[in-house]
Enzyme design. Structure first.
Site, PDB file in Angstrom:
ATOM      1  N   CYS A 136       0.864  -1.178   0.000  1.00 17.77           N
ATOM      2  CA  CYS A 136       0.000   0.000   0.000  1.00 17.77           C
ATOM      3  C   CYS A 136       0.901   1.229   0.000  1.00 17.77           C
ATOM      4  O   CYS A 136       2.092   1.120  -0.277  1.00 17.77           O
ATOM      5  CB  CYS A 136      -0.990  -0.017   1.178  1.00 17.77           C
ATOM      6  SG  CYS A 136      -0.259   0.197   2.811  1.00 17.77           S
TER       7      CYS A 136
ATOM      8  N   ASN B 132       2.482   1.541   4.239  1.00 16.51           N
ATOM      9  CA  ASN B 132       2.759   0.279   4.922  1.00 16.51           C
ATOM     10  C   ASN B 132       2.481   0.345   6.427  1.00 16.51           C
ATOM     11  O   ASN B 132       3.183  -0.239   7.231  1.00 16.51           O
ATOM     12  CB  ASN B 132       4.197  -0.170   4.649  1.00 16.51           C
ATOM     13  CG  ASN B 132       4.485  -1.613   5.063  1.00 16.51           C
ATOM     14  OD1 ASN B 132       5.581  -1.907   5.529  1.00 16.51           O
ATOM     15  ND2 ASN B 132       3.533  -2.513   4.922  1.00 16.51           N
TER      16      ASN B 132
ATOM     17  N   CYS C 229      -1.277   0.679   7.337  1.00 12.53           N
ATOM     18  CA  CYS C 229      -2.708   0.355   7.472  1.00 12.53           C
ATOM     19  C   CYS C 229      -3.082  -0.899   6.692  1.00 12.53           C
ATOM     20  O   CYS C 229      -3.243  -1.973   7.259  1.00 12.53           O
ATOM     21  CB  CYS C 229      -3.578   1.528   7.007  1.00 12.53           C
ATOM     22  SG  CYS C 229      -3.406   3.041   7.981  1.00 12.53           S
ATOM     23  N   ARG C 230      -3.229  -0.755   5.382  1.00 13.53           N
ATOM     24  CA  ARG C 230      -3.774  -1.837   4.562  1.00 13.53           C
ATOM     25  C   ARG C 230      -2.823  -3.006   4.369  1.00 13.53           C
ATOM     26  O   ARG C 230      -3.206  -4.164   4.581  1.00 13.53           O
ATOM     27  CB  ARG C 230      -4.194  -1.290   3.190  1.00 13.53           C
ATOM     28  CG  ARG C 230      -5.314  -0.279   3.264  1.00 13.53           C
ATOM     29  CD  ARG C 230      -5.556   0.374   1.931  1.00 13.53           C
ATOM     30  NE  ARG C 230      -4.450   1.273   1.593  1.00 13.53           N
ATOM     31  CZ  ARG C 230      -4.330   1.922   0.444  1.00 13.53           C
ATOM     32  NH1 ARG C 230      -5.237   1.750  -0.506  1.00 13.53           N
ATOM     33  NH2 ARG C 230      -3.328   2.730   0.228  1.00 13.53           N
ATOM     34  N   SER C 231      -1.602  -2.744   3.927  1.00 13.58           N
ATOM     35  CA  SER C 231      -0.706  -3.874   3.613  1.00 13.58           C
ATOM     36  C   SER C 231      -0.276  -4.656   4.854  1.00 13.58           C
ATOM     37  O   SER C 231      -0.229  -5.889   4.791  1.00 13.58           O
ATOM     38  CB  SER C 231       0.483  -3.438   2.752  1.00 13.58           C
ATOM     39  OG  SER C 231       1.233  -2.425   3.356  1.00 13.58           O
TER      40      SER C 231
ATOM     41  N   ASP D   4      -8.121   3.515   1.638  1.00 14.23           N
ATOM     42  CA  ASP D   4      -7.097   3.765   2.641  1.00 14.23           C
ATOM     43  C   ASP D   4      -7.740   4.256   3.944  1.00 14.23           C
ATOM     44  O   ASP D   4      -8.227   5.379   4.001  1.00 14.23           O
ATOM     45  CB  ASP D   4      -6.096   4.796   2.114  1.00 14.23           C
ATOM     46  CG  ASP D   4      -4.846   4.883   2.968  1.00 14.23           C
ATOM     47  OD1 ASP D   4      -4.878   4.417   4.136  1.00 14.23           O
ATOM     48  OD2 ASP D   4      -3.844   5.416   2.482  1.00 14.23           O
TER      49      ASP D   4
END
Length: 160
Positions: free
Chosen positions: A13, A16, A18-20, A129
């Protein structure tokens, strides 16, 4: 690919945090539950460098704690050129990161895909995000669906 080589999966993301890292933790959990942890190398990275060395965002940690999914040892890092040869699947969370990865790859051998491209019924092909939206629950649900679809995709491709 040699049969004894582990399957490398890198989630990417923007920052690096939150999402990934959420996707990395969820996918690790899924792989462990399926008894496949010896067959995979799983990591996450960001296209940006703002959060290098930081743990996942508090919102990511909160939802993972709630779901009893470990994120122990996860620290933000930036995508490196070597990732394109070290990982078999580089999984972007959205179109912008997919484009940034494609320009960084410069013909390297890794497969770059968007996580939600593997979920045909997904209304959107982008994982929003939560750093900006605050909606970590929605992101968790999308990441779980995408991770399950990714594992099925890999099982078919690699005959697991």
């Amino acid at each position: 690919m040699e049969s004894n080589k582990k399957i490398g999966v890198l989630f990417v993301c923007l920052g690096n945090i939150c999402r990934s890292p959420m996707a990395e933790a969820v996918f690790r959990h899924l792989i462990k539950r399926e008894g496949l942890e010896e067959q995979f190398v799983i990591d996450s990275a960001g296209t940006g460098d703002w959060h290098i060395g930081n743990p996942p965002h508090q919102g990511t940690r909160n939802i993972l704690d709630l779901k009893q999914i470990s994120y122990e040892g996860l620290k933000a890092r930036q995508v490196a050129v070597s990732d394109f040869t070290d990982f078999d699947y580089i999984v972007a969370m959205d179109v912008k990161n997919e484009k940034d990865l494609s320009s960084l790859a410069k013909g390297q051998e890794a497969t770059i895909i968007k996580l939600l491209d593997l979920v045909p019924e997904a209304k959107s092909k982008e994982v929003p995000d939560p750093y900006f939206t605050g909606n970590f629950d929605e992101v968790y649900d999308l990441v779980v669906r995408g991770s399950q679809a990714l594992l099925e995709h890999i099982r078919i491709q690699k005959s697991l």
